[in-house]
Design a protein around this motif. Structure first.
Motif, PDB file in Angstrom:
ATOM      1  N   HIS A 124     -11.757  -0.162  -4.272  1.00  0.00           N
ATOM      2  CA  HIS A 124     -11.463  -1.286  -5.109  1.00  0.00           C
ATOM      3  C   HIS A 124     -10.413  -2.189  -4.629  1.00  0.00           C
ATOM      4  CE1 HIS A 124     -14.360  -0.131  -8.327  1.00  0.00           C
ATOM      5  NE2 HIS A 124     -14.077   1.105  -7.908  1.00  0.00           N
ATOM      6  N   THR A 125     -10.352  -3.341  -4.256  1.00  0.00           N
ATOM      7  CA  THR A 125      -9.008  -3.813  -3.912  1.00  0.00           C
ATOM      8  C   THR A 125      -7.877  -3.767  -5.107  1.00  0.00           C
ATOM      9  OG1 THR A 125      -9.608  -6.271  -4.808  1.00  0.00           O
ATOM     10  CG2 THR A 125     -10.128  -5.630  -2.574  1.00  0.00           C
ATOM     11  N   ILE A 126      -6.616  -3.720  -4.159  1.00  0.00           N
ATOM     12  CA  ILE A 126      -5.428  -3.384  -5.226  1.00  0.00           C
ATOM     13  C   ILE A 126      -4.314  -4.283  -4.564  1.00  0.00           C
ATOM     14  CG2 ILE A 126      -5.653  -1.128  -5.728  1.00  0.00           C
ATOM     15  CD1 ILE A 126      -4.032  -0.371  -3.607  1.00  0.00           C
ATOM     16  N   GLU A 127      -3.297  -4.580  -5.355  1.00  0.00           N
ATOM     17  CA  GLU A 127      -2.162  -5.484  -4.636  1.00  0.00           C
ATOM     18  C   GLU A 127      -1.165  -4.483  -4.266  1.00  0.00           C
ATOM     19  OE1 GLU A 127      -2.958  -8.738  -4.334  1.00  0.00           O
ATOM     20  OE2 GLU A 127      -4.683  -8.280  -5.097  1.00  0.00           O
ATOM     21  N   ILE A 128      -0.637  -4.906  -2.950  1.00  0.00           N
ATOM     22  CA  ILE A 128       0.505  -4.002  -2.305  1.00  0.00           C
ATOM     23  C   ILE A 128       1.535  -5.241  -2.291  1.00  0.00           C
ATOM     24  CG2 ILE A 128       1.374  -2.790  -0.476  1.00  0.00           C
ATOM     25  CD1 ILE A 128      -0.658  -1.134  -2.062  1.00  0.00           C
ATOM     26  N   PRO A 129       2.614  -5.055  -2.861  1.00  0.00           N
ATOM     27  CA  PRO A 129       3.734  -6.082  -2.603  1.00  0.00           C
ATOM     28  C   PRO A 129       3.998  -6.214  -0.961  1.00  0.00           C
ATOM     29  CG  PRO A 129       4.210  -4.784  -4.536  1.00  0.00           C
ATOM     30  CD  PRO A 129       3.093  -4.211  -3.712  1.00  0.00           C
ATOM     31  N   GLY A 130       4.255  -7.238  -0.484  1.00  0.00           N
ATOM     32  CA  GLY A 130       4.638  -7.376   0.919  1.00  0.00           C
ATOM     33  C   GLY A 130       3.255  -7.353   1.829  1.00  0.00           C
ATOM     34  N   MET A 131       1.955  -7.236   1.066  1.00  0.00           N
ATOM     35  CA  MET A 131       0.829  -7.414   2.118  1.00  0.00           C
ATOM     36  C   MET A 131      -0.105  -8.564   1.209  1.00  0.00           C
ATOM     37  SD  MET A 131       0.705  -4.760   4.052  1.00  0.00           S
ATOM     38  CE  MET A 131      -1.089  -4.538   4.405  1.00  0.00           C
TER      39      MET A 131
END
Length: 127
Positions: free
Chosen positions: A23-30
């Motif tokens: 499942h896609t997730i949000e990673i700050p900086g990416m």
């Protein structure tokens, strides 16, 4: 979503692609939706989860729970110099594409990880 991660055989040290569901997730900086959390096969030692970069198959971090894998990935990305990370991802994407083409995979020996890139600054590409 289905995507491929890069694994390295413990017997031959040869990289190969393994399909996973994550499942896609949000990673700050990416970039948005560039990373996903998924399960890993762990030879009976209990569940292990990883966060991987979807396009390259590069493992960002792993943990014994989904939450710990995501937390470790966010910490690792935050602690990594963006220029170093981007150079490593560029190389990892190129290697991933070679693996996807097939026969060239026998000539690859390693896929860069964030730890190996940080430890060896010479892996950065020249501009």
């Amino acid at each position: 979503m289905r995507f491929h991660i890069v694994c390295v055989s413990q017997f031959t040290n040869t990289p190969y692609l393994e399909e996973v569901i994550g499942h896609t997730i949000e990673i700050p900086g990416m970039p948005a939706s560039s990373c996903a959390v998924h399960a890993l096969v762990n030879n009976g030692a209990g569940p292990v989860y990883a966060v991987s970069h979807v396009e390259s198959g590069w493992r960002v971090a792993a943990g014994d729970s989904i939450d710990s894998a995501i937390r470790l990935a966010r910490d690792r990305v935050a602690a990594t110099n963006p220029a170093v990370r981007d150079a490593g991802l560029k190389k990892a994407i190129a290697l991933r594409r070679k693996l996807a083409r097939g026969p060239a995979r026998q000539h690859l020996t390693a896929v860069p990880t964030s730890a190996s890139i940080e430890a060896n600054p010479s892996t950065k590409e020249s501009a």
